[in-house]
Write an enzyme that holds these catalytic residues in place. Sequence first.
Site, PDB file in Angstrom:
ATOM      1  N   LYS A  24      28.376  43.229 -42.217  1.00  0.00           N
ATOM      2  CA  LYS A  24      27.082  42.559 -42.267  1.00  0.00           C
ATOM      3  C   LYS A  24      26.431  42.554 -40.881  1.00  0.00           C
ATOM      4  CE  LYS A  24      25.296  38.062 -43.931  1.00  0.00           C
ATOM      5  NZ  LYS A  24      25.728  36.774 -44.541  1.00  0.00           N
ATOM      6  N   SER A  27      23.541  35.561 -48.732  1.00  0.00           N
ATOM      7  CA  SER A  27      22.805  36.362 -47.765  1.00  0.00           C
ATOM      8  C   SER A  27      23.465  37.700 -47.440  1.00  0.00           C
ATOM      9  CB  SER A  27      22.628  35.569 -46.464  1.00  0.00           C
ATOM     10  OG  SER A  27      23.881  35.310 -45.850  1.00  0.00           O
ATOM     11  N   SER A  40      27.199  32.672 -49.477  1.00  0.00           N
ATOM     12  CA  SER A  40      26.678  33.974 -49.060  1.00  0.00           C
ATOM     13  C   SER A  40      27.646  35.135 -49.192  1.00  0.00           C
ATOM     14  CB  SER A  40      26.170  33.901 -47.616  1.00  0.00           C
ATOM     15  OG  SER A  40      24.959  33.195 -47.561  1.00  0.00           O
TER      16      SER A  40
END
Length: 537
Positions: free
Chosen positions: A92, A173, A197
């Site tokens: 990420k 996210s 997330s």
Amino acid sequence: MASGAHSTNVDSTSPLLIDVTTEELETGLEQGFFTSVDLVNAYIARINEVNSTLNVVTELNPDALAIAAELDAERSNGTTRGPLHGMPILIKNNIGTADRMNTTAGSFALLGATLPQDSGIAAKLRAAGVVILGKTNLSQWANFRSTNSTNGWSAYGGQTFGAYYPQQDPSGSSSGSGVASSLGLALATLGSETSGSILSPSQSNNLVGIKPTVGLTSRALVIPISERQDTVGPMTRTVRDAAYLLQAIAGQDPNDNYTLAQPFEHPPDYVGACNYSSLRGKRIGIPRNIILDDEGEAPVLAAFETAIRTIRRAGATIVDNVNITSFALDQYLNGNSSTIVLEADFLSDLPKNYLSKLVTNPNNVQDLEDVSNFTQDFPPEEYPDRNTEIWDEAFALGFDNTSPQFWAAYQNNLEIAGRQGVLGLLTNYSLDALVLPTDFSAGLPALVGTPVVTVPLGFYPSNTTVVRNRRGTLVETAPNIPFGLSFLGPAWSEASLIGYAYAFEQRTNVRNQVQPYLVPNVELTDVVSKRKLVRRF
């Protein structure tokens, strides 16, 4: 061109990359059927096939091929660093790396900023022989900027889409990590979670996701929201692959003092925890009063009841209606202590744990106020169409995480999620774990930093009404969109939860029941055949 069907251009030595496991790749590398360089080339080609449509990867590591070649040379000399040696992984874009890739959290404010060293997570990946292939898009600032933005949107990375329905909301996210892993754009991915997330995009993309205990994996030089809730974990296609990746990243890091609270010198054997009989004799509780019968949840709730029967047949005792207290439920649904903790932590942790560590900082952002000013003044950040209301609320608090007011809110979190919440249920009913639809599993464990593992449970049926988000830009609910089942446990219980998730996964094999509508066609055998043809000439 990508398609909705899996390529058949494979042989027995080159498994399909949308399904391939760690152990299959390890075998192929060991036997010389392909190299790590081949893997990197194949995954880059797959990314290039779909990225213009799905907007998943924001950074490709310009050194990936060179790193893969070095790891191939090590293997040729009889040295391997572990089971992930030479395996390409995407991470990420809030996980810091001291290389030629950017770490931005999706914001132009951090474009070009550099770090003195790798994050603790990136360092552990490299030590395990992983090729960090690139970085995935995310909901900007890990969904901690706007109240009116969309999952998977960032100014720097654009809008990510899921692959199970056109314009699918990828959830967030860790949006890009979810989509990338689901399509085999790398062996696996890493996400981060503050509250949902990892779990939410894992379920929406038909994945296994592990949200570890806060402190099991390092957060050093990961762009933070809250030191009390942030954690980094794997997002993979199988439980066993998640266990391999967690094994590589778990452990102490002197740069993150939360990891020094681990109750073991070395993490448990997470791969060894993948046992078909793990549920036998276990007591699994269902806290029904946090399962909300919202509109559109009927398919999820029906699949959940079927899952309970599967768990019972696997030898577990189901303890139903082990409900959190009415005070905890009211505070969980209507209270504001959870918001106060995140906002106050972010005010303190962003400058202290990240911005102050930067070696170069082209936009000179020293704290949240600087970031907010940049965001509001730089047109590509799409302000005010996408507001900064979360930050505005943080400024309006008038205090950060050093204040007694903060401490009162944090203690309330620990009470409602701890003694009167999930931890109280585990203790009072002598439970080994709780089980919930993933839609309802993230919030309470987030407040006390305890682990959750989600595993594929099902898909919305063909007669599902298509529901779009409030902007009309993403499809939130539609036929074939996946959903998940979560196992929740006390701190440091990842090995047990992995075992339960594995036992469920092996009995159901939900993941392969529906395929994405868009799948890359390039396979490993294409890359290997091309290499051999070039050599011939």
